[in-house]
Design a protein around this motif. Structure first.
Motif, PDB file in Angstrom:
ATOM      1  N   VAL A 217       0.852  -1.194   0.000  1.00  0.00           N
ATOM      2  CA  VAL A 217       0.000   0.000   0.000  1.00  0.00           C
ATOM      3  C   VAL A 217       0.889   1.246   0.000  1.00  0.00           C
ATOM      4  CG1 VAL A 217      -1.628   1.340   1.405  1.00  0.00           C
ATOM      5  CG2 VAL A 217      -1.957  -1.123   1.101  1.00  0.00           C
ATOM      6  N   LEU A 218       1.965   1.187   0.780  1.00  0.00           N
ATOM      7  CA  LEU A 218       2.880   2.330   0.842  1.00  0.00           C
ATOM      8  C   LEU A 218       3.716   2.424  -0.427  1.00  0.00           C
ATOM      9  CD1 LEU A 218       3.844   1.912   4.550  1.00  0.00           C
ATOM     10  CD2 LEU A 218       2.710   3.906   3.573  1.00  0.00           C
ATOM     11  N   ASP A 219       4.156   1.272  -0.886  1.00  0.00           N
ATOM     12  CA  ASP A 219       5.056   1.240  -2.043  1.00  0.00           C
ATOM     13  C   ASP A 219       4.298   1.502  -3.346  1.00  0.00           C
ATOM     14  OD1 ASP A 219       7.652   0.490  -3.273  1.00  0.00           O
ATOM     15  OD2 ASP A 219       6.414  -1.085  -4.145  1.00  0.00           O
ATOM     16  N   ALA A 220       3.047   1.004  -3.384  1.00  0.00           N
ATOM     17  CA  ALA A 220       2.122   1.266  -4.505  1.00  0.00           C
ATOM     18  C   ALA A 220       2.606   0.860  -5.900  1.00  0.00           C
ATOM     19  CB  ALA A 220       1.691   2.735  -4.513  1.00  0.00           C
ATOM     20  N   LYS A 221       3.509  -0.135  -5.978  1.00  0.00           N
ATOM     21  CA  LYS A 221       3.882  -0.648  -7.313  1.00  0.00           C
ATOM     22  C   LYS A 221       3.952  -2.159  -7.215  1.00  0.00           C
ATOM     23  CE  LYS A 221       7.117   3.026  -7.885  1.00  0.00           C
ATOM     24  NZ  LYS A 221       8.386   3.176  -7.224  1.00  0.00           N
ATOM     25  N   LYS A 222       3.052  -2.842  -7.900  1.00  0.00           N
ATOM     26  CA  LYS A 222       3.124  -4.302  -7.819  1.00  0.00           C
ATOM     27  C   LYS A 222       3.801  -4.873  -9.056  1.00  0.00           C
ATOM     28  CE  LYS A 222      -0.033  -5.543  -4.373  1.00  0.00           C
ATOM     29  NZ  LYS A 222      -1.289  -6.141  -3.993  1.00  0.00           N
ATOM     30  N   HIS A 223       4.486  -5.982  -8.854  1.00  0.00           N
ATOM     31  CA  HIS A 223       5.249  -6.529  -9.969  1.00  0.00           C
ATOM     32  C   HIS A 223       4.461  -7.568 -10.749  1.00  0.00           C
ATOM     33  CE1 HIS A 223       5.952  -9.524  -6.786  1.00  0.00           C
ATOM     34  NE2 HIS A 223       6.168 -10.378  -7.743  1.00  0.00           N
ATOM     35  N   TYR A 224       3.189  -7.763 -10.420  1.00  0.00           N
ATOM     36  CA  TYR A 224       2.426  -8.781 -11.145  1.00  0.00           C
ATOM     37  C   TYR A 224       1.052  -8.237 -11.507  1.00  0.00           C
ATOM     38  CZ  TYR A 224       0.860  -9.371  -6.333  1.00  0.00           C
ATOM     39  OH  TYR A 224       0.395  -9.131  -5.064  1.00  0.00           O
ATOM     40  N   TYR A 225       0.387  -8.955 -12.397  1.00  0.00           N
ATOM     41  CA  TYR A 225      -0.914  -8.532 -12.889  1.00  0.00           C
ATOM     42  C   TYR A 225      -1.971  -8.703 -11.800  1.00  0.00           C
ATOM     43  CZ  TYR A 225      -5.058  -8.165 -15.723  1.00  0.00           C
ATOM     44  OH  TYR A 225      -6.268  -7.761 -16.204  1.00  0.00           O
ATOM     45  N   LEU A 226      -2.838  -7.712 -11.672  1.00  0.00           N
ATOM     46  CA  LEU A 226      -3.840  -7.780 -10.603  1.00  0.00           C
ATOM     47  C   LEU A 226      -5.183  -8.247 -11.162  1.00  0.00           C
ATOM     48  CD1 LEU A 226      -3.057  -4.385  -8.875  1.00  0.00           C
ATOM     49  CD2 LEU A 226      -2.230  -6.632  -8.263  1.00  0.00           C
ATOM     50  N   ASP A 227      -5.744  -9.275 -10.555  1.00  0.00           N
ATOM     51  CA  ASP A 227      -7.076  -9.724 -10.968  1.00  0.00           C
ATOM     52  C   ASP A 227      -7.906 -10.019  -9.724  1.00  0.00           C
ATOM     53  OD1 ASP A 227      -6.093 -12.031  -9.941  1.00  0.00           O
ATOM     54  OD2 ASP A 227      -5.789 -13.030 -11.855  1.00  0.00           O
ATOM     55  N   SER A 228      -9.045 -10.724  -9.916  1.00  0.00           N
ATOM     56  CA  SER A 228      -9.952 -10.901  -8.777  1.00  0.00           C
ATOM     57  C   SER A 228      -9.319 -11.735  -7.657  1.00  0.00           C
ATOM     58  CB  SER A 228     -11.251 -11.545  -9.242  1.00  0.00           C
ATOM     59  OG  SER A 228     -10.944 -12.764  -9.861  1.00  0.00           O
ATOM     60  N   GLN A 229      -8.283 -12.505  -7.993  1.00  0.00           N
ATOM     61  CA  GLN A 229      -7.545 -13.259  -6.960  1.00  0.00           C
ATOM     62  C   GLN A 229      -7.005 -12.310  -5.896  1.00  0.00           C
ATOM     63  OE1 GLN A 229      -6.149 -16.386  -6.726  1.00  0.00           O
ATOM     64  NE2 GLN A 229      -6.486 -17.368  -8.691  1.00  0.00           N
ATOM     65  N   GLU A 230      -6.630 -11.125  -6.383  1.00  0.00           N
ATOM     66  CA  GLU A 230      -6.024 -10.148  -5.493  1.00  0.00           C
ATOM     67  C   GLU A 230      -7.064  -9.658  -4.463  1.00  0.00           C
ATOM     68  OE1 GLU A 230      -3.056 -10.207  -5.933  1.00  0.00           O
ATOM     69  OE2 GLU A 230      -2.180  -8.437  -5.023  1.00  0.00           O
ATOM     70  N   VAL A 231      -8.325  -9.595  -4.898  1.00  0.00           N
ATOM     71  CA  VAL A 231      -9.387  -9.198  -3.971  1.00  0.00           C
ATOM     72  C   VAL A 231      -9.520 -10.281  -2.892  1.00  0.00           C
ATOM     73  CG1 VAL A 231     -11.853  -8.704  -3.731  1.00  0.00           C
ATOM     74  CG2 VAL A 231     -10.614  -7.899  -5.742  1.00  0.00           C
ATOM     75  N   ASN A 232      -9.496 -11.545  -3.322  1.00  0.00           N
ATOM     76  CA  ASN A 232      -9.610 -12.642  -2.353  1.00  0.00           C
ATOM     77  C   ASN A 232      -8.486 -12.584  -1.344  1.00  0.00           C
ATOM     78  OD1 ASN A 232     -11.737 -13.496  -3.779  1.00  0.00           O
ATOM     79  ND2 ASN A 232     -10.664 -15.131  -4.865  1.00  0.00           N
ATOM     80  N   LYS A 233      -7.280 -12.315  -1.847  1.00  0.00           N
ATOM     81  CA  LYS A 233      -6.124 -12.222  -0.953  1.00  0.00           C
ATOM     82  C   LYS A 233      -6.367 -11.142   0.091  1.00  0.00           C
ATOM     83  CE  LYS A 233      -2.274 -12.818  -4.013  1.00  0.00           C
ATOM     84  NZ  LYS A 233      -1.250 -12.021  -4.681  1.00  0.00           N
ATOM     85  N   LEU A 234      -6.828 -10.013  -0.397  1.00  0.00           N
ATOM     86  CA  LEU A 234      -7.041  -8.874   0.498  1.00  0.00           C
ATOM     87  C   LEU A 234      -8.092  -9.210   1.558  1.00  0.00           C
ATOM     88  CD1 LEU A 234      -6.326  -5.841   0.874  1.00  0.00           C
ATOM     89  CD2 LEU A 234      -8.310  -5.319  -0.515  1.00  0.00           C
ATOM     90  N   ILE A 235      -9.174  -9.841   1.132  1.00  0.00           N
ATOM     91  CA  ILE A 235     -10.257 -10.143   2.070  1.00  0.00           C
ATOM     92  C   ILE A 235      -9.801 -11.206   3.064  1.00  0.00           C
ATOM     93  CG2 ILE A 235     -12.651 -11.003   2.279  1.00  0.00           C
ATOM     94  CD1 ILE A 235     -12.419  -8.268   0.846  1.00  0.00           C
TER      95      ILE A 235
END
Ligand code: SAH
Length: 494
Positions: A217-235
């Protein structure tokens, strides 16, 4: 020595000294190109940290990662204090060259900062601890112990303030030092990079999950493609702490790379509920499709709002809560009502609330107006003490968005728990659909049901009787001689 071969390039020795002190020197591990995170504990015996992380403190552990190299080692491991260090070396050359490579430039800050690479490594190295399991000390995994985290270099455009805003609400003490661009050239000034020390008494699982979410969140640069999996991870990784975090919206936005559809999806799932007071379980709730508006025919919607406003005005209330306020149209019409000192809008959709905030221009509102109007994120499926004590509650075209099987939860939340003096509920009249030539279908795809006049009356009278209210029902909009008005309203008072 073996370790030297693992890490190819060098970082300023000052960093390695700062991070590893004597422990490192004894390992002759002096030239490290990497990001480093160190976690220490003074829990007794401190060496339990090895069990908690499933890593033997006496060894160096190579961790298999796709973007370079990674190792876990323990620069100190005594009964009094134990420290684990996770080092990663990001191979920028390989990442630029590989097909679909996640970096576009060889020269960048990725090898040095705490980034999504570090988080992937944390996940890989400490996955078992992150899931809350501990084979040898299962009870200990659930215990909050004193933990300290040192991050050598953390990039944060949001600055020291941002770092504090993320970690302090979770109970950490935060120490931050802004790093110079280059200590050899002080005239170059300061950077957006920080050296950070966090300390708190938490479980190792919470600490790792929180780092995993908050560092990117602080760094704000991800090295991979973001999809709905990322939402699951967050939740899943945010369970138990993210829904109540005051910076929830910022966290979700940055973690999900500012992708609106993912952000919306996540915020809908992160409703702040009071678990002890839940009348139904969270899994039971069907998330409503909130993007769609209930009525295409704007004029009917306006007529409906006008009538609701008229009823509210006549009641001369001091406070009104609009349940399922959506994008805030009704709230805006409540603003001019004199004597109305407290206006609260509540909705399950964070996205709708943001639209409401814009409509009400809350950002530029005067302090007095801000005191008068508040938007809250919540679900009508759960008892919520923030809904207590209002003179009037309105729920305009909301109940038909709730599963009919869950209406009892809504009834209890509103009529048994919140108990406003007056409740105003509107819902479509299904009979009128014949006028729209839509005899079998529902008026809107997100409607779970639509009632005839008789059905709404029956429900209203039963609810009023059960919870000690009187109810008066009327049609809303121009009535058809056989089918009645397009919409209907129940005014419940006690
Ligand atoms: N009352 C508004 C919006 C009606 S649309 C108006 O008159 O314009 C229905 C609204 O109910 C949507 O904004 C939706 O997000 C909200 N909603 C649906 N289920 C909800 C729940 N369980 N808790 C709170 N709000 C809910």
């Amino acid at each position: 020595m073996r370790l030297r071969r693992r890490f190819r390039f060098g970082i300023p020795p000052v960093l390695s000294r700062q991070m590893f002190g004597e422990g490192l020197r004894s390992l002759r591990y002096t030239q490290v190109t990497s990001t480093v995170i160190k976690i220490s504990t003074t829990h007794h015996p401190a060496t339990d940290l090895g069990y908690l992380l499933h890593k033997n403190p006496g060894r160096v552990h190579d961790i298999d990662v796709t973007f370079g190299r990674c190792a876990v080692l323990f620069p100190e491991a005594t009964e009094e204090r134990c420290t684990v260090a996770l080092l990663i070396e990001v191979d920028t050359i390989d990442l630029v060259r590989s097909p679909g490579g996640s970096l576009s430039q060889y020269v960048n800050d990725r090898p040095y900062v705490a980034s999504s690479f570090l988080c992937s490594a944390i996940n890989k190295a400490f996955g078992t601890a992150m899931s809350g399991r501990c084979k040898d000390r299962p009870d200990l995994a659930q215990v909050a112990i004193p933990l300290e985290v040192r991050l050598a270099v953390l990039g944060a455009k949001a600055g020291q303030e941002g770092i504090r805003r993320l970690f302090e609400p979770l109970g950490y003490s935060v120490w931050v030092e802004k790093l110079q661009l280059d200590p050899h050239f002080p005239e170059w000034g300061e950077s957006d990079y920080y050296s950070v020390l966090l300390s708190g008494t938490v479980t190792i699982q919470s600490l790792l999950l929180q780092l995993y979410i908050l560092l990117p969140v602080l760094d704000a640069k991800k090295h991979y493609y973001l999809d709905s999996q990322e939402v699951n991870k967050l939740i899943t990784k945010g369970e138990g702490w993210l829904a109540t975090h005051p910076e929830k919206a910022w966290i979700v936005r940055n973690f999900l790379g500012r992708k609106p559809s993912l952000i919306r999806d996540a915020l809908e799932q992160l409703v702040n509920v009071e678990p002890d007071l839940a009348v139904v379980s969270l899994e039971d709730e069907v998330p409503p499709d909130v993007a769609e508006r209930i009525e295409k025919k704007k004029s009917l919607h306006e007529q409906r709002h006008d009538r609701v406003i008229e009823v509210v005005r006549n009641l001369k209330p001091n406070s009104v809560v609009d349940l399922g306020c959506g994008d805030g149209k009704l709230l805006r019409n409540l603003v001019p009502i004199l004597g109305l000192n407290r206006i609260v809008g509540m909705d399950v959709s964070y996205f709708e609330l943001e639209k409401a905030a814009q409509r009400l221009r809350l950002e530029n509102a005067s302090p007095k107006m801000r005191e008068r109007i508040e938007l809250i994120h919540g679900s009508l499926m759960y008892r919520d003490q923030r809904l207590d004590g209002f003179d009037v509650a309105t729920a305009v075209e909301v109940i038909e968005h709730l599963d009919v099987a869950r209406l009892h939860a809504f009834e209890r939340v509103v009529f048994e728990c919140a108990r406003p003096q007056t409740v105003i509920i509107t819902t479509p009249n299904r009979e009128y659909n014949a006028v729209y030539h839509a005899m079998d279908g529902l008026r809107h795809e997100d409607h779970r049901f639509e009632w005839t006049r008789a059905e709404f009356t029956e429900w209203s009278e039963r609810v009023a009787g059960q919870y000690g209210y009187r109810v008066e029902i009327e049609g809303l909009g121009e009535a058809h001689e056989s089918y009645g008005a397009p919409s209907q309203m129940g005014v419940f008072s006690r």
